[in-house]
Design an enzyme around this catalytic site. Structure first.
Site, PDB file in Angstrom:
ATOM      1  N   LYS A   1       0.037   4.222  -0.264  1.00 45.80           N
ATOM      2  CA  LYS A   1      -0.615   5.412   0.321  1.00 45.80           C
ATOM      3  C   LYS A   1      -0.405   6.614  -0.622  1.00 45.80           C
ATOM      4  O   LYS A   1      -0.391   6.425  -1.827  1.00 45.80           O
ATOM      5  CB  LYS A   1      -0.105   5.656   1.747  1.00 45.80           C
TER       6      LYS A   1
ATOM      7  N   GLU B   1      -6.716   4.888   7.819  1.00 42.54           N
ATOM      8  CA  GLU B   1      -6.468   6.290   7.467  1.00 42.54           C
ATOM      9  C   GLU B   1      -7.675   6.897   6.761  1.00 42.54           C
ATOM     10  O   GLU B   1      -7.969   8.083   6.926  1.00 42.54           O
ATOM     11  CB  GLU B   1      -5.191   6.391   6.608  1.00 42.54           C
TER      12      GLU B   1
ATOM     13  N   GLY C   1       5.082   1.462   4.450  1.00 39.87           N
ATOM     14  CA  GLY C   1       6.379   2.078   4.168  1.00 39.87           C
ATOM     15  C   GLY C   1       7.376   1.173   3.467  1.00 39.87           C
ATOM     16  O   GLY C   1       8.060   1.603   2.525  1.00 39.87           O
TER      17      GLY C   1
ATOM     18  N   GLY D   1       3.013   2.417  10.821  1.00 43.79           N
ATOM     19  CA  GLY D   1       4.026   3.463  10.692  1.00 43.79           C
ATOM     20  C   GLY D   1       4.756   3.789  11.972  1.00 43.79           C
ATOM     21  O   GLY D   1       5.438   4.808  12.057  1.00 43.79           O
TER      22      GLY D   1
ATOM     23  N   HIS E   1      -9.393   1.318   4.965  1.00 45.83           N
ATOM     24  CA  HIS E   1      -8.123   1.510   5.676  1.00 45.83           C
ATOM     25  C   HIS E   1      -8.351   2.489   6.831  1.00 45.83           C
ATOM     26  O   HIS E   1      -9.137   3.441   6.708  1.00 45.83           O
ATOM     27  CB  HIS E   1      -7.063   2.046   4.714  1.00 45.83           C
TER      28      HIS E   1
ATOM     29  N   ASN F   1       0.860  -1.178   0.000  1.00 43.80           N
ATOM     30  CA  ASN F   1       0.000   0.000   0.000  1.00 43.80           C
ATOM     31  C   ASN F   1       0.899   1.232   0.000  1.00 43.80           C
ATOM     32  O   ASN F   1       1.492   1.567   1.024  1.00 43.80           O
ATOM     33  CB  ASN F   1      -0.898  -0.022   1.242  1.00 43.80           C
TER      34      ASN F   1
ATOM     35  N   GLU G   1      -5.106  -4.641  10.728  1.00 43.94           N
ATOM     36  CA  GLU G   1      -4.061  -3.637  10.916  1.00 43.94           C
ATOM     37  C   GLU G   1      -4.329  -2.870  12.201  1.00 43.94           C
ATOM     38  O   GLU G   1      -5.152  -1.936  12.201  1.00 43.94           O
ATOM     39  CB  GLU G   1      -4.049  -2.640   9.746  1.00 43.94           C
TER      40      GLU G   1
ATOM     41  N   SER H   1       3.708  -2.014  10.331  1.00 45.40           N
ATOM     42  CA  SER H   1       5.153  -2.111  10.571  1.00 45.40           C
ATOM     43  C   SER H   1       5.745  -3.458  10.170  1.00 45.40           C
ATOM     44  O   SER H   1       6.659  -3.958  10.829  1.00 45.40           O
ATOM     45  CB  SER H   1       5.480  -1.781  12.037  1.00 45.40           C
TER      46      SER H   1
END
Ligand code: 13P
Length: 257
Positions: free
Chosen positions: A12, A99, A234, A172, A97, A10, A166, A212
């Protein structure tokens, strides 16, 4: 039980045309043996999906979107439909998600409608669930995730849908739950998915862990029972780290139920 592990990246709100070189670079290490073992997909920003199709397809890498509108088309400025993602060459779309739940106020009902839209368009939804730090500390993690599964999965969804656990506090942050906590949550999630979908479907539903995931912890996390792959943020932005995460599957035996 035939769940094929899925490692999904992902991106993002990251990436540019130049980032397509990272997709191309994933090809080298994603060789025939690894392809047989694990499915690899990248979910770049919508601006890059169509651009990435050619290189990704050639390398056996799938593509996904990061969100979709519930409608197929219409007066929704700035939104993108599941049908548009399909048209651009995606086969998956992430919905719900944390976010998006936080930034855009997406409720379980909205997420469920988006998952249904994805299925309507012929995409596989990756439905995200997960508790906040406060909810875990209050001892509510299972209840929160259970309610999200009830509310976010269309009751008639096929067993091809993917669920991603998640924990919000692990995204993150470099923090991950203990293997025991992941095992407990994933076993619980599978039971709850069964209650929601019925008909023994849950045995085929892939449940990803996200938050992570890095090359250094991938093997430990992906070896946990009922963890059928990873949703990677990430570390999916660079081919080296992303493929190293998928590569953990070379060392992991057959998935356990
Ligand atoms: O949110 C995530 C994937 O959807 C996880 O992000 P990180 O891997 O950067 O923690």
């Amino acid at each position: 039980m035939t769940r094929r592990p899925l490692v999904a990246g992902n991106w993002k709100m990251n990436g540019s045309l130049a980032s397509l070189a990272e997709v191309a670079a994933m090809g080298g290490a994603y060789d025939v043996a690894l392809k047989a073992r694990v499915e690899l997909i990248v979910c770049p920003p919508a601006t890059l999906v169509a651009m990435a199709v050619e290189v990704a397809t050639r390398l056996g890498i799938g593509l996904g979107g990061q969100d979709c509108h519930v409608d197929a088309s219409g007066a929704h400025t700035g939104d993108i439909s599941a049908e548009m993602l399909k048209d651009a060459g995606a086969s998956y779309v992430i919905v719900g998600h944390s976010e998006r739940r936080a930034d855009h106020g997406e409720t379980d009902a909205i997420v469920q409608a988006k998952a249904a839209a994805a299925l309507r368009a012929g995409l596989t939804p990756i439905v995200c669930v997960g508790e906040t730090r406060a909810e875990r500390e209050a001892g509510d993690a299972l209840a929160v995730v259970g309610a999200q599964i009830d509310g976010s999965l269309p009751a008639d969804a096929p067993d091809t849908i993917v669920v991603a656990y998640e924990p919000v506090w692990a995204i993150g942050t470099g923090l991950t739950p203990t293997p025991a906590d992941v095992a407990q949550m994933h076993a619980f999630a599978r039971e709850r998915i069964e209650q929601r979908l019925g008909g023994g479907k849950s045995v085929n539903v892939r449940i990803l862990y996200g938050g992570s995931v890095k090359p250094a912890n991938a093997q430990e996390l992906m070896s946990i029972a009922n963890v059928d792959g990873a949703l990677v943020g990430g570390a999916s932005l660079t081919a080296k780290d992303f493929v190293a995460i998928a590569d953990a599957y070379r060392l992991i035996g057959a998935l356990s139920a």
